[in-house]
Motif scaffolding. Structure first.
Motif, PDB file in Angstrom:
ATOM      1  N   UNK A 923       0.958  -1.295  -0.053  1.00 29.71           N
ATOM      2  CA  UNK A 923       0.042   0.023  -0.120  1.00 29.71           C
ATOM      3  C   UNK A 923       0.963   1.277  -0.098  1.00 29.71           C
ATOM      4  N   UNK A 924       2.142   1.111   0.666  1.00 32.24           N
ATOM      5  CA  UNK A 924       2.898   2.352   0.512  1.00 32.24           C
ATOM      6  C   UNK A 924       3.709   2.114  -0.811  1.00 32.24           C
ATOM      7  N   UNK A 925       4.551   3.077  -1.047  1.00 25.88           N
ATOM      8  CA  UNK A 925       5.355   3.014  -2.157  1.00 25.88           C
ATOM      9  C   UNK A 925       6.771   2.466  -2.224  1.00 25.88           C
ATOM     10  N   UNK A 926       6.945   1.742  -1.252  1.00 26.28           N
ATOM     11  CA  UNK A 926       8.295   1.266  -1.023  1.00 26.28           C
ATOM     12  C   UNK A 926       8.876   0.110  -1.912  1.00 26.28           C
ATOM     13  N   UNK A 927       9.947  -0.464  -1.813  1.00 29.99           N
ATOM     14  CA  UNK A 927      10.271  -1.337  -2.724  1.00 29.99           C
ATOM     15  C   UNK A 927       9.873  -2.859  -2.164  1.00 29.99           C
ATOM     16  N   UNK A 936       1.573  -8.836  10.585  1.00 27.07           N
ATOM     17  CA  UNK A 936       0.987  -8.296  12.059  1.00 27.07           C
ATOM     18  C   UNK A 936      -0.475  -7.561  11.610  1.00 27.07           C
ATOM     19  N   UNK A 937      -1.403  -7.386  12.492  1.00 31.59           N
ATOM     20  CA  UNK A 937      -2.237  -6.735  12.337  1.00 31.59           C
ATOM     21  C   UNK A 937      -2.298  -5.184  12.689  1.00 31.59           C
ATOM     22  N   UNK A 938      -1.328  -5.239  13.488  1.00 27.60           N
ATOM     23  CA  UNK A 938      -0.897  -3.810  14.064  1.00 27.60           C
ATOM     24  C   UNK A 938       0.468  -3.310  13.557  1.00 27.60           C
ATOM     25  N   UNK A 939       0.770  -2.087  13.135  1.00 27.24           N
ATOM     26  CA  UNK A 939       2.092  -1.657  12.657  1.00 27.24           C
ATOM     27  C   UNK A 939       2.943  -1.779  13.695  1.00 27.24           C
ATOM     28  N   UNK A 940       2.701  -1.702  15.159  1.00 25.59           N
ATOM     29  CA  UNK A 940       3.554  -1.851  16.213  1.00 25.59           C
ATOM     30  C   UNK A 940       3.249  -2.840  17.220  1.00 25.59           C
ATOM     31  N   UNK A 941       3.155  -4.059  17.036  1.00 26.35           N
ATOM     32  CA  UNK A 941       2.636  -4.955  17.834  1.00 26.35           C
ATOM     33  C   UNK A 941       3.485  -5.097  19.047  1.00 26.35           C
ATOM     34  N   UNK A 978      -7.895  -7.363   3.655  1.00 28.36           N
ATOM     35  CA  UNK A 978      -7.629  -7.135   4.855  1.00 28.36           C
ATOM     36  C   UNK A 978      -6.090  -6.163   4.646  1.00 28.36           C
ATOM     37  N   UNK A 979      -6.101  -5.286   5.483  1.00 20.63           N
ATOM     38  CA  UNK A 979      -4.814  -4.371   5.741  1.00 20.63           C
ATOM     39  C   UNK A 979      -3.785  -5.220   6.629  1.00 20.63           C
ATOM     40  N   UNK A 980      -2.509  -5.741   6.472  1.00 22.84           N
ATOM     41  CA  UNK A 980      -1.853  -6.147   7.324  1.00 22.84           C
ATOM     42  C   UNK A 980      -0.504  -5.130   7.519  1.00 22.84           C
ATOM     43  N   UNK A 986      13.320  -0.646  10.205  1.00 23.05           N
ATOM     44  CA  UNK A 986      13.067   0.804   9.822  1.00 23.05           C
ATOM     45  C   UNK A 986      11.754   1.422   9.979  1.00 23.05           C
ATOM     46  N   UNK A 987      10.761   0.475  10.292  1.00 27.18           N
ATOM     47  CA  UNK A 987       9.333   0.746  10.311  1.00 27.18           C
ATOM     48  C   UNK A 987       8.543  -0.062   9.722  1.00 27.18           C
ATOM     49  N   UNK A 988       7.153  -0.050  10.111  1.00 22.13           N
ATOM     50  CA  UNK A 988       6.204  -1.035   9.650  1.00 22.13           C
ATOM     51  C   UNK A 988       5.872  -0.648   8.023  1.00 22.13           C
ATOM     52  N   UNK A 989       5.903  -1.915   7.138  1.00 25.53           N
ATOM     53  CA  UNK A 989       5.216  -1.838   5.599  1.00 25.53           C
ATOM     54  C   UNK A 989       3.982  -2.084   5.758  1.00 25.53           C
ATOM     55  N   UNK A 990       3.159  -1.376   4.980  1.00 21.49           N
ATOM     56  CA  UNK A 990       1.707  -1.642   4.927  1.00 21.49           C
ATOM     57  C   UNK A 990       1.321  -2.385   3.638  1.00 21.49           C
ATOM     58  N   UNK A 991       0.571  -3.381   3.944  1.00 24.98           N
ATOM     59  CA  UNK A 991       0.350  -4.314   2.866  1.00 24.98           C
ATOM     60  C   UNK A 991      -1.177  -4.567   2.596  1.00 24.98           C
ATOM     61  N   UNK A 992      -1.692  -5.007   1.786  1.00 23.86           N
ATOM     62  CA  UNK A 992      -2.974  -5.460   1.412  1.00 23.86           C
ATOM     63  C   UNK A 992      -3.199  -6.887   0.875  1.00 23.86           C
ATOM     64  N   UNK A 993      -3.838  -7.582   1.398  1.00 20.82           N
ATOM     65  CA  UNK A 993      -4.103  -9.159   1.024  1.00 20.82           C
ATOM     66  C   UNK A 993      -4.832  -9.126  -0.213  1.00 20.82           C
TER      67      UNK A 993
END
Lengths: 1008, 103
Positions: A923-927, A936-941, A978-980, A986-993
């Motif tokens: 979902x982000x524009x990273x590599x 995980x379900x939260x970016x900072x579990x 769902x978003x995971x 370096x921080x959480x990556x946001x992805x979609x299933x």
């Protein structure tokens, strides 16, 4: 610049005559930068002693000055580094074993700035702070020192201790030497070439046995090399040794191995021998290996390994100049060296009296014999009666003086205290048979009060003990007799029993009848720092402390105090440690037991063990028949198991990323050519071949028509995916089955297992044909166009050869099996040709492909192309815990049984929250995501949160222009949309299933 | 390194030619689907793991390729006999595997 320094006087302690050294040749060597001389036949230790050098090292923990204790492989103190050249630096060699050669360069260890002035000798003054177990007690805190999670121990104490305590430095350069390896078989292996070993080898050879005689020293002969009094069969001992070796060498069935240590005993009479071949040579022939490992399978072994003398435990018993009595005798008779000019003998046995007599006979002033036994026998006194040597009985040693060399021994007897001036002390607490190999072979030992040593409880079936290894203090006459008997008995037991001559006979029986000796523990010891283990600096106090702190098992005391844990494995210390411990616990030595003896007997270099298995020979590399062509085309390779595979084919100016992107685009838009020869291939043939495969794979194969292929999943009996591949039916009774590259051997073994032991009713045969076929994958919309002009006898049209069809014909005149299969999602073919033709066919197809705008592609593009289509790789999308449904694959229908089917019906396999294969969209524009990243379900579990799944594959997709990933997510496709998060440092990556197929989900291109 | 006699080759060969293949005489049911979950789990996962004689399978993987059975003592590693699949398991007496005769 290093200054060349010469020794002040040359070999002033060398006798004018005597010893087995060659006085006609003078060798020059340096020790700590000072030049000395010696002779052929010398060891570094004997040459140093000849020059009056006793101080040769600093101890491990307290940095106490140490000298040469022994004359053999048991040496705990005199460890040196030998520097042959800048790459050949060997630490921790025992000076007593290093053979002298001209130009030898040796250095002492564990001292700074110099051996005489060692800064860390301060440790000795602080010894009260460094008791047994001080690691565990002293260096506990403070906690939270420095960075979180790193203790003070890791940051401060351990590095400091490691610098301070220690032995020589490991070399930094790669080992330039060559090491060899050999296997051998024999009837009788004789370990040790002293009187017993020589007699045993001779008897065994005469009886008709094949014999290997191994001795760890440069010269075979053992104790006889230090024997000047005795005649054997009428000739002096040295002549007898020479004649016997000649006789043995005359037998074809005898192999003599000097400089060879039998270091280990392994199951079923396998023995490990380390032979030192060129270390003793001044200028070794470069064709010679340095060392050789022998793996010998011997029907019987004769242990003629002799005995090791025990030091006495008294305060400050570790000063340079305090030596084992037997060692002093060896230096005298074998090397012509006097260990000193004024001697005190401290003993608990009679043998040392004989050494005193010999020393006195060579002009050494023997100050006194201090006997610590309450009641000494007459045997010893008799030996020194004529010399008139003073004997002090029932004495206690209070201590010694002397900084870098012993200068006096302080003794107490009756109520008298006396200081005995000296420059050398001979000590002996008796002898322990060298039974390391016996113990390694699981022979049980127990302390014997009669023998005052650890002795075998029972014999071992294939082992014969001889000489001093059978009985400490055995005379030469007894050793010859028992050796001869052992050799004859071993031969007979191995089936060779030609009558042998009578045993060699020594003219006198020189055994000093053992008078009652006190057990080691009751030897009277004054308070003070009495060393038990010289190499690890363990004192009797340390062992008593361990006992006070509650340690009862000898194995625990060993580890707590580190007694017996140094490179010498406690050869001179183990029995004394047991004695001290028995005293501290007031228990019987026999009840205490002993620590386990383990291989190797003496240290063996890694080079010897590795042999030629290093570098490119460490593990054979498998290459496809197309490999040379790919190399000529500049392919970059990667290791895939044992295979080397072309990863990509860069063109000028391309990096990996751009090359892979081009290869992928070309395969999608034109045609790509790929070397798939590493695929495992099994030919399954027989009237029941179809039935057999039907039972081995999830997918029904019994009704697969001839001329068709099917993708098939193999499970293990637990229901988990273990492999996949293509099953192609060539004929009613013949199948061509492919496996994953890494799974080929495993799959064949699995199939054989069921065929041989479960489905024994089936007539069917399995043959590995992986190496017989070269496989060229031709994939892309123009694949048919490319192949059309190259093939004969095959109609490539979709109606004649649809997706999953197969045909036999010719390509470029070469017979082929052609499968229309695709691992890219494009129109594709896999051409199987006999391996010998593969390169020629490949080169021509490559040329034609490039002519129409196609390209070669490697494993990296193959991975990307298959991931875009959501095709799994077993071992990447599966981890040994997934079942077919988890991967979106069929679970096997109908009533038929197949391996793993019953397990798929287990309740756990029905759960809805099982991991399932999905695609991930960033979902982000990273590599690309990191493969293996947790989801995980939260970016900072918070710590301890279970993961929802993990990334199995991740690539940049050149086709889609964005990263794609496959993942196993709990609940699988039910979580679509769902978003995971993939938390990364370096921080959480946001992805979609998303669905796992990113490209052409309908499969239209396959059927083009 | 153990020496193992392959009953098919009828030769004693070094251990490196063979691969261990688990406990022997673990029978796969003729009709697995008729087995209870518990019985099936036992077949998959439960092994005797004895201290003493153990009948086990070996695969002569770098030789004739055949699977066979061996009876080995788990304390001494002594292999008292090897035999073909389908043959009865020998029952050595305890003394043969232990004690000094081990090796």
């Amino acid at each position: 610049m290093k200054r060349e320094r010469m020794a002040a006087t040359a070999e002033q302690f060398r006798m004018a005559v005597g010893g087995r050294i060659d006085r006609g040749q003078r060798l020059s060597f340096t020790f700590d930068g000072i030049t000395y001389t010696g002779h052929p036949g010398d060891t570094l230790a004997s040459a140093l002693l000849a020059n009056g050098v006793h101080l040769v090292g600093r101890s491990f923990k307290y940095h106490r000055p140490r000298g040469i204790l022994s004359a053999g492989s048991e040496e705990p103190n005199a460890l040196v580094t030998v520097k042959r050249d800048w790459r050949r630096v060997t630490p921790n060699l025992r000076a007593t074993e290093v053979e002298l050669y001209d130009g030898l360069v040796a250095e002492s260890q564990n001292r700074w700035p110099s051996l005489e002035r060692d800064a860390a000798s301060l440790n000795d003054r602080l010894s009260a702070l460094l008791p047994a177990g001080f690691y565990y007690k002293t260096f506990m805190g403070p906690k939270g020192f420095g960075r979180v999670g790193r203790s003070a121990w890791k940051q401060v104490y351990e590095p400091a201790i490691r610098r301070m305590a220690g032995l020589g430095k490991a070399p930094i350069e790669a080992d330039p030497d060559r090491y060899a390896s050999r296997f051998a078989h024999c009837d009788v292996l004789v370990a040790g070439g002293g009187p017993a070993g020589l007699a045993a080898a001779l008897a065994a050879a005469e009886a008709g046995s094949s014999v290997i005689l191994a001795d760890e020293q440069a010269e075979i002969g053992g104790s006889l090399l230090a024997e000047t009094h005795i005649k054997i069969d009428g000739t002096p001992a040295w002549d007898w040794v020479g004649r016997t070796l000649q006789r043995l060498a005359g037998y074809d069935r005898v192999l003599l191995l000097p400089r060879t240590t039998v270091f280990g005993a392994y199951p079923d009479q396998m023995f490990g021998l380390a032979e030192r071949i060129s270390d003793h040579l001044a200028e070794p022939d470069p064709v010679l290996p340095r060392e050789r490992l022998w793996q010998v399978r011997a029907k019987k072994i004769v242990l003629a390994t002799g005995a090791i003398e025990r030091p006495l435990v008294f305060p400050d018993n570790d000063r340079p100049g305090i030596m084992l009595a037997g060692a002093v005798e060896t230096y005298l008779h074998r090397y012509g060296v006097l260990a000193g000019t004024r001697a005190v003998v401290v003993t608990a046995c009679d043998e040392a009296y004989g050494v005193a007599r010999d020393l006195a006979g060579h002009g050494v002033r023997v100050e006194a014999i201090v006997d610590v036994r309450e009641e000494a026998g007459d045997g010893g006194r008799e030996l020194v009666r004529t010399a008139g040597t003073r004997v002090i009985g029932n004495a206690t040693v209070l201590g010694t003086t002397g900084r870098h060399r012993v200068s006096a021994v302080n003794v107490e007897f009756g109520r008298v205290r006396e200081s005995l001036a000296c420059d050398v002390v001979l000590m002996s607490a008796g002898w322990q048979p060298t039974l390391h190999l016996f113990s390694q072979m699981r022979g049980k030992l127990r302390w014997s009060d009669d023998e005052q040593a650890l002795m075998p409880i029972a014999s071992l079936e294939n082992v014969h003990l001889a000489g001093a290894a059978a009985r400490a203090g055995a005379s030469v006459r007894a050793a010859l007799g028992s050796g001869h008997a052992a050799g004859e008995a071993a031969s007979k037991a191995s089936g060779k029993s030609i009558a042998v001559a009578s045993p060699p006979l020594a003219d006198v029986d020189d055994r000093v009848e053992a008078s009652p000796r006190p057990p080691a523990r009751s030897a009277r010891v004054a308070d003070g720092r009495a060393f038990v283990d010289f190499q690890n600096d363990v004192t009797s106090k340390d062992i008593r402390l361990a006992a006070r702190e509650g340690f009862r098992s000898v194995e625990h005391v060993k580890r707590y105090t580190t007694s017996g844990m140094a490179t010498d494995q406690g050869k001179t210390s183990n029995v004394n440690a047991l004695g001290v411990m028995a005293g501290a616990l007031d228990t019987d030595l026999a009840a205490l037991g002993h620590t386990t003896f383990r291989a190797p007997f003496t240290p063996v270099t890694f080079g010897t063990l590795a042999g030629s298995a290093r570098g490119v020979l460490f593990d054979p590399v498998r290459r496809t028949p197309i490999d040379p062509s790919a190399r000529e085309r500049g392919a970059i390779f990667e290791a895939v198991g044992q295979w080397e595979r072309a990863r990509f084919f860069p063109r000028v100016g391309e990096d990996m990323h751009s090359a892979v992107a081009r290869e992928c685009r070309t395969a999608r838009s034109s045609v790509g050519v790929f070397d798939a020869s590493t695929l495992g291939k099994i030919e399954v043939v027989g009237p029941d071949a179809a039935t057999f495969l039907d039972r081995m794979y999830v997918n029904g194969l019994a009704k697969l028509p001839v001329g068709r292929c099917r993708y098939a999943i193999m499970l293990n009996e637990a229901g988990f995916v273990m492999d996949d591949g293509i099953v192609a039916r060539m004929a009613p009774d013949r199948f061509h089955v492919t496996t994953t590259t890494g799974g080929a051997a495993r799959v064949l073994a699995h199939m054989e297992d069921y065929l041989q032991t479960e489905f024994t009713d089936l007539a069917c045969w399995l043959t590995s044909v992986t190496e017989q076929w070269g496989v060229i994958a031709v994939q892309g919309p123009r694949a048919r166009e490319l192949l059309m002009p190259l093939v004969e006898d095959v109609d490539l049209s979709s109606s004649a050869l649809p997706h999953m069809g197969l045909a036999e014909g010719r390509v470029l005149g070469v017979p082929m099996r052609l499968f229309r299969v695709s691992f890219t999602g494009e129109l594709g073919y896999e051409i199987n040709v006999p391996a010998g033709f593969a390169r020629g066919v490949w080169d021509e197809i490559a040329k034609q492909a490039e002519a129409i705008g196609g390209a070669l592609y490697g494993t990296e593009a193959m991975h990307v192309l298959r991931a875009e289509k959501g095709y799994i790789i077993v071992g990447q999308e599966s981890d040994g815990t997934v079942i077919p449904r988890d991967l979106g694959l069929p679970m096997g229908a109908g009533k038929r049984d197949f391996v793993g089917k019953r397990s798929l019906a287990r309740p756990d396999m029905q759960k809805t929250d099982r991991p399932g294969l999905v695609g991930l969209e960033c979902v982000d524009d990273g590599g690309p995501l990191d493969e293996g990243a947790q989801l995980t379900q939260r970016p900072d579990p918070p710590a301890g949160t279970p993961a929802s799944g993990y990334v199995t594959s991740s690539y940049a997709s050149p086709l889609l222009g964005r990263p794609i990933a496959l993942a196993l997510v709990n609940g699988g496709r039910a979580r679509m949309g769902e978003v995971l998060y993939a938390p990364m440092p370096v921080g959480a990556r946001k992805v979609r299933v998303v669905a796992p197929v990113f490209y052409d989900p309908e499969g239209a291109r396959l059927n083009a | 390194m153990l020496l193992i006699r392959c009953p098919f080759c009828e030769e004693e060969r070094p251990e490196v030619e063979f691969r261990y293949a688990g406990e022997a005489h673990v029978v796969r049911a003729a009709d697995p689907m008729g087995e209870s979950d518990e019985a099936w789990a036992g077949y998959l996962y439960l092994r005797t793991n004895p201290k003493g004689w153990h009948a086990e399978r070996w695969h002569h993987v770098h030789g004739c390729g055949r699977f066979f059975n061996a009876v080995r003592h788990t304390m001494s590693d002594r292999i008292v006999s090897t035999y073909k699949p389908g043959e009865a398991r020998p029952e050595p007496d305890d003394a043969q595997g232990t004690g000094e005769a081990a090796r």
